[in-house]
Design a protein around this motif. Structure first.
Motif, PDB file in Angstrom:
ATOM      1  N   ASN A 145       3.699 -30.510   4.767  1.00  0.00           N
ATOM      2  CA  ASN A 145       3.559 -29.449   3.777  1.00  0.00           C
ATOM      3  C   ASN A 145       4.916 -28.919   3.349  1.00  0.00           C
ATOM      4  OD1 ASN A 145       0.712 -29.441   3.735  1.00  0.00           O
ATOM      5  ND2 ASN A 145       0.656 -28.232   5.611  1.00  0.00           N
ATOM      6  N   GLU A 154      -7.458 -18.545  -3.639  1.00  0.00           N
ATOM      7  CA  GLU A 154      -8.838 -18.497  -3.143  1.00  0.00           C
ATOM      8  C   GLU A 154      -9.121 -17.190  -2.421  1.00  0.00           C
ATOM      9  OE1 GLU A 154      -9.284 -22.101  -0.929  1.00  0.00           O
ATOM     10  OE2 GLU A 154      -9.914 -23.252  -2.695  1.00  0.00           O
ATOM     11  N   GLU A 155      -8.142 -16.680  -1.681  1.00  0.00           N
ATOM     12  CA  GLU A 155      -8.308 -15.381  -1.027  1.00  0.00           C
ATOM     13  C   GLU A 155      -8.469 -14.274  -2.061  1.00  0.00           C
ATOM     14  OE1 GLU A 155      -4.862 -14.998   1.383  1.00  0.00           O
ATOM     15  OE2 GLU A 155      -5.570 -16.344   2.977  1.00  0.00           O
ATOM     16  N   GLU A 208      -2.990 -22.676  -3.316  1.00  0.00           N
ATOM     17  CA  GLU A 208      -4.451 -22.670  -3.359  1.00  0.00           C
ATOM     18  C   GLU A 208      -5.010 -21.596  -2.422  1.00  0.00           C
ATOM     19  OE1 GLU A 208      -8.199 -25.820  -2.929  1.00  0.00           O
ATOM     20  OE2 GLU A 208      -6.149 -26.470  -2.536  1.00  0.00           O
ATOM     21  N   ARG A 209      -4.408 -21.461  -1.249  1.00  0.00           N
ATOM     22  CA  ARG A 209      -4.897 -20.477  -0.279  1.00  0.00           C
ATOM     23  C   ARG A 209      -4.765 -19.056  -0.835  1.00  0.00           C
ATOM     24  NH1 ARG A 209      -1.868 -21.842   3.630  1.00  0.00           N
ATOM     25  NH2 ARG A 209      -0.228 -20.295   3.310  1.00  0.00           N
ATOM     26  N   THR A 269      -0.746 -26.298  -1.075  1.00  0.00           N
ATOM     27  CA  THR A 269      -1.730 -25.742  -0.148  1.00  0.00           C
ATOM     28  C   THR A 269      -1.601 -24.225  -0.080  1.00  0.00           C
ATOM     29  OG1 THR A 269      -1.693 -27.779   1.168  1.00  0.00           O
ATOM     30  CG2 THR A 269      -2.605 -25.808   2.204  1.00  0.00           C
ATOM     31  N   ALA A 270      -0.367 -23.741  -0.008  1.00  0.00           N
ATOM     32  CA  ALA A 270      -0.138 -22.293   0.030  1.00  0.00           C
ATOM     33  C   ALA A 270      -0.616 -21.640  -1.260  1.00  0.00           C
ATOM     34  CB  ALA A 270       1.343 -22.001   0.255  1.00  0.00           C
TER      35      ALA A 270
END
Length: 964
Positions: A836, A262-263, A258-259, A255-256
């Motif tokens: 997570n 994407e940013e 991907e974040r 998740t980290a």
């Protein structure tokens, strides 16, 4: 030993090169730069962005300088022109660069170095495919500097990139050491503005050492320093962000990852030429998430960017795209893309393409061709290994360029050999497979043990996954030998290899210490410092300030581990220091009536080992089982078990159907071997860790109350373990039987102040939302009655320590956990599961103070020195966690085993406060009669089940005993 190329003496510049330039450069000769402005124009050109038309202008400048008295600017112009010509005429660039260097040496003497910088850069680019020569010329370029500047350190960036492309880990280490000496030397203050390059090198080295946590710390530092004083181009900075994302992938924090990407992609919308670097990394994230179709599409975007703008490494882009296509099952498309990748990947790194080719051939069942491809990969990877015989492998005398790739290629080769041996029933081929696989394991386990203390890297990293695959293969090979020979030793070997797949990190803490006490203390203190620094940084409002401590603690730990590995190579290697148990040795620890069942649901043909004191068997499971489908079924089943709507007939029918089906798949094949058994010790894996076997149904049921249903708990006492070795190690501990108690219950009240803890912690949404109300922990009034009743159930003479309400603080609990031994440690509070990042799972404590005092985190728990026979986590979700390959479920219950508990009772979901109290009272009442822990747990569950008001499985089946 590498011999540097000789510089050819030359008068090329005047006699040959200028006429050639006159012919190849359009329009040359029609204009000439005035002699009096030549130096000024040269300086202006160097201050401007270079484009293609600069070649013409530089050539005209050079012609001008030919007509003037000699000066170093003539050499400077030659050098830069050689550099600019590299893309248009490599041979001309090479000749002109050599001529510039020779002219400088003969005409400038000691002052010759500075003007030749671009000449050496041109020669390096010319020899890109010749890695040693490339690095030699970059080293020569470094020698041209008389002072440190940004360009000087960018040469190190080029050296680092090329070393990465060549998978030259020793070379990366040398660059790291050189920069370390510079930034810790007498000029450290002067060059401090360029320290970003030091951390870039550290980041790269951590990447090749497989240390994801260190790589994250260094990547963050690089980005921080570059923001304070810009050093990188935008594309370089994007590359660091991509490295950061890949580090998150490496430790399982998808998740980290991907974040972050994407940013970055959002910020790069106006830079389509640079987007490809982020797309390349994002495709990998999607693949790790199982989103293979999306990975392929994003991977194609990365390739398109590379082909259009040249800003993406097409070798990496096409190789990764082929990998995503392979994972999606598009084998023909993957093979086609792989051929394209072979044209882009440097010759020295073709082993990566051969390895992927091996994986594609395995998927197609072409095992002999796979062996050939793997052998080609080994020959390409090792400079000193050239044996094409398919049974030959590198030896200890061959220098290992990259441990990770070496072990991976060897494993894939061994897999192909094993499948051929299995298909042909060929013992010789099986022996070759075994030898190859054991070599792969030797490399992988050695690398793994260098990561001590970096838990997320160990648990989620590539090496851990590869080790597990290799032990699976070793198990399979031993079973094949057992089928061929019926020799019991092969059965024991298979079970031993199967055991080595499980819970290495946990077992390391449970096994007798192998290092001298003083060394063990030094290592443990370094681990504690790192864990503490990581937690503080993760929870800090100013993480940048705290991450310096993470970096420092990580470097101290790495140094200590390397020192211990050098002085105690066997004792400090996890896989040698753990006393793994084989099937025969295990039998001595299994009393009459007890069977240990260890499942393998991810094998090509799923099975279970069943061991009792009298017999040992491997029992095949139905072929309809596959890990993914089974996981989905278990998830659906446990959702039903915890549902408050289970009194509805439709829900009961679903429960009946699924429960009977799971029983049919997992237990029916074993029942003939369980005729004289009343206690099962279950060792599951993956989704089986979330399944309470007690709640399986021995037959479909459509009528009657739930209290009358044939749940498996009626037939057996059931407990669980992480591995057979963990079971034996806990049994070897002396039991504590004095009925002493440590009880902890914050209770929480409606008038307690809102907790800032809940605003600063990232927990699984479901877990957190069910534990809070109006900004504070939900009250647990029944937990007070629960604890007081348990105190009353124990003899008045037994030692008791009770922490209730405002006394139930984190500090007080930690003090007592590290104090005297207790038979029972009973903790009644909220459990918060962070899915997570498991080490941030926590138990709620009483506090109205700072946020960090409101939670006792998993990584804090496992650092304690606990002496307890039974820990009871009367809290929600205390057995729920994150699965890590080879380690099992990373959850709160495991943390207490890690800290020293002999047995742990925990829950798989949230149970109501009142019903938890009732269950625990039944449990302790049964213990008071002398029943064992497993028997008392069975008694409590049957008592809950017997009453229609508490017969819902959500009230009794959540609690599981880890131990005996």
């Amino acid at each position: 030993m590498y011999s540097p190329p000789k510089i050819r003496p030359s008068n090329y510049c005047k006699s040959i090169l200028l006429p050639i330039l006159l012919l190849v450069i359009p329009g040359f000769g029609h204009s000439q730069i005035a002699p009096e402005t030549a130096d000024q124009r040269l300086q202006e050109i160097f201050q401007e962005d270079f484009a293609g038309d600069r070649i013409t202008e530089l050539t005209e400048l050079l012609q001008t300088y030919e007509q003037l008295p000699f000066s170093k600017n003539r050499v400077t112009a030659m050098s830069r022109l050689a550099y600019e010509l590299n893309d248009d005429s490599r041979s001309l660039s090479d000749s002109l660069a050599l001529a510039a260097i020779e002219l400088a040496k003969t005409s400038l003497g000691d002052a010759h170095a500075a003007p030749t910088y671009y000449a050496y850069q041109a020669l390096a680019r010319y020899h890109w495919d010749d890695y040693p020569t490339y690095q030699f010329y970059l080293d020569q370029a470094l020698l041209t500097f008389s002072n440190y500047n940004q360009t000087y350190f960018y040469v190190y960036k080029e050296k680092l990139i090329r070393a990465m492309d060549a998978f030259d880990v020793p070379g990366i280490q040398r660059i790291n050491d050189e920069l370390g000496s510079l930034f810790n030397g007498p000029d450290s203050t002067l060059i401090a503005p360029y320290k970003v390059m030091l951390y870039d090198a550290k980041m790269t080295l951590a990447r090749f050492q497989g240390n994801g946590e260190q790589q994250i710390a260094y990547a963050r530092k690089v980005l921080q320093l570059d923001e304070e004083k810009p050093f990188y181009t935008l594309i370089d900075r994007t590359g660091v962000v991509a490295d950061l994302a890949m580090s998150y992938v490496f430790i399982g924090q998808l998740t980290a990852a991907e974040r972050v990407l994407e940013e970055t992609i959002l910020k790069l919308q106006d830079h389509p030429d640079i987007l490809g670097t982020a797309h390349l990394a994002l495709a990998v994230v999607y693949a790790e998430q199982g989103r293979h179709a999306e990975a392929v599409e994003v991977g194609k975007l990365a390739v398109e960017t590379g082909e259009r703008y040249g800003t993406v490494d097409l070798g990496s882009a096409t190789y990764n795209l082929a990998t995503h296509q392979y994972l999606l099952g598009q084998y023909s498309a993957a093979a086609e893309t792989l051929q394209k990748a072979k044209s882009y990947v440097p010759p020295s790194a073709q082993f990566v393409t051969y390895d992927l080719e091996t994986r594609i051939l395995i998927a197609q069942g072409r095992y002999l061709a796979g062996v050939h491809a793997a052998q080609a990969a080994l020959i390409n990877l090792f400079a000193t290994f050239t044996d094409t015989a398919l049974s030959a492998n590198p030896s200890a005398f061959d220098e290992v360029p990259d441990i990770s790739w070496t072990s991976q290629i060897l494993h894939h080769k061994a897999y192909c050999q094993a499948k051929i041996g299995e298909d042909r029933q060929d013992p010789n081929m099986l022996r070759s497979a075994q030898a190859t696989n054991q070599l792969a394991l030797a490399f992988a386990t050695d690398s793994y043990s260098n990561l001590q203390g970096f838990e997320l890297t160990q648990y989620h990293g590539k090496q851990n996954l590869l080790i597990n695959y290799s032990f699976q293969l070793e198990t399979s090979i031993a079973l094949n030998f057992y089928q061929l020979t019926s020799e019991p030793a092969y059965f024991d070997a298979a079970f031993l290899a199967f055991e080595k797949q499980k819970s290495v990190g946990l077992l390391q803490t449970m096994a007798p210490p192998q290092l001298p006490p003083v060394e063990l203390e030094r290592l443990d203190n370094a681990k504690r410092s790192l864990v503490t620094a990581q937690r503080v940084a993760a929870l800090s409002d100013s993480p940048e300030q705290e991450e310096a401590k993470v970096i420092a603690a990580g470097e101290v730990l790495t140094t200590i581990v390397q020192d211990l590995r050098a002085r105690y190579p066997m004792q400090s290697n996890h896989y040698f220091s753990i006393p793994y148990v084989n099937a025969t040795a295990l039998q001595a620890y299994l009393p009459a009536g007890t069977a240990l069942i260890s499942y393998d649901i991810i094998a090509d043909e799923p099975y279970a080992f069943l061991i009792t004191g009298q017999r040992k068997q491997r029992i095949p499971l139905p072929q309809i089982i596959d890990a993914e489908t089974l996981g989905a079924t278990i998830k659906q089943y446990t959702q039903l078990l915890r549902s408050p709507l289970l009194k509805q007939r439709a829900k009961q029918e679903q429960l009946s159907s699924l429960g009977a089906e799971l029983y049919k798949q997992l237990m029916v094949p074993l029942r003939p071997a369980l005729q004289d058994i009343d206690h099962l010790i279950i060792i599951g894996e993956r989704s089986l860790r979330n399944l309470p076997f007690e709640a399986l149904l021995t037959q479909p049921t459509k009528e009657g109350e739930l209290s009358e249903w044939p749940f498996l708990i009626r037939d057996y006492r059931i407990s669980y373990q992480y591995s057979a070795t963990a079971y034996v190690l806990t049994q070897q501990k002396a039991p504590i039987t004095n009925q002493s108690l440590l009880a902890f219950a914050p209770v929480f009240t409606a008038d307690q102040q809102p907790s800032t803890t809940l605003r600063t912690s990232d927990f699984a949404t479901d877990s957190l939302s069910r534990s809070i109300a109006d900004g504070q922990f939900s009250p647990l009034p029944a937990s007070r009655d629960e604890v007081l009743a348990i105190v009353e159930s124990l003899p008045a003479s037994s030692r008791k320590a009770v922490l209730l309400e405002e006394e139930a603080t984190k500090a007080a609990l930690l003090t007592l956990l590290n104090g005297p031994a207790y038979q029972y440690v009973h903790i009644a509070t909220h459990g918060l599961a962070n899915l997570n990042e498991a080490r941030r799972s926590a138990l709620a404590c009483y506090t109205e103070q700072e946020a960090n005092e409101g939670l006792l985190y998993l990584d804090e728990i496992q650092l304690q020195v606990l002496k307890a026979d039974l820990v009871v986590l009367s809290s929600c979700d205390s057995g729920l966690g994150r699965f890590a390959g080879g380690e099992g479920m990373l959850a709160l219950n495991r943390a207490f085993l890690y800290a020293g508990a002999r047995n742990v009772v925990s829950s798989l979901w949230k149970v109501s406060d009142e019903q938890t109290k009732n269950f625990m009272l039944h449990f302790y009442e049964a213990l008071a009669t002398g029943q064992s822990y497993s028997a008392a747990l069975q008694t409590a569950k049957l008592q809950m089940l017997a009453s229609p008001s508490t017969s819902l499985p959500r009230y009794w089946s959540a609690f599981m005993l880890m131990g005996r």
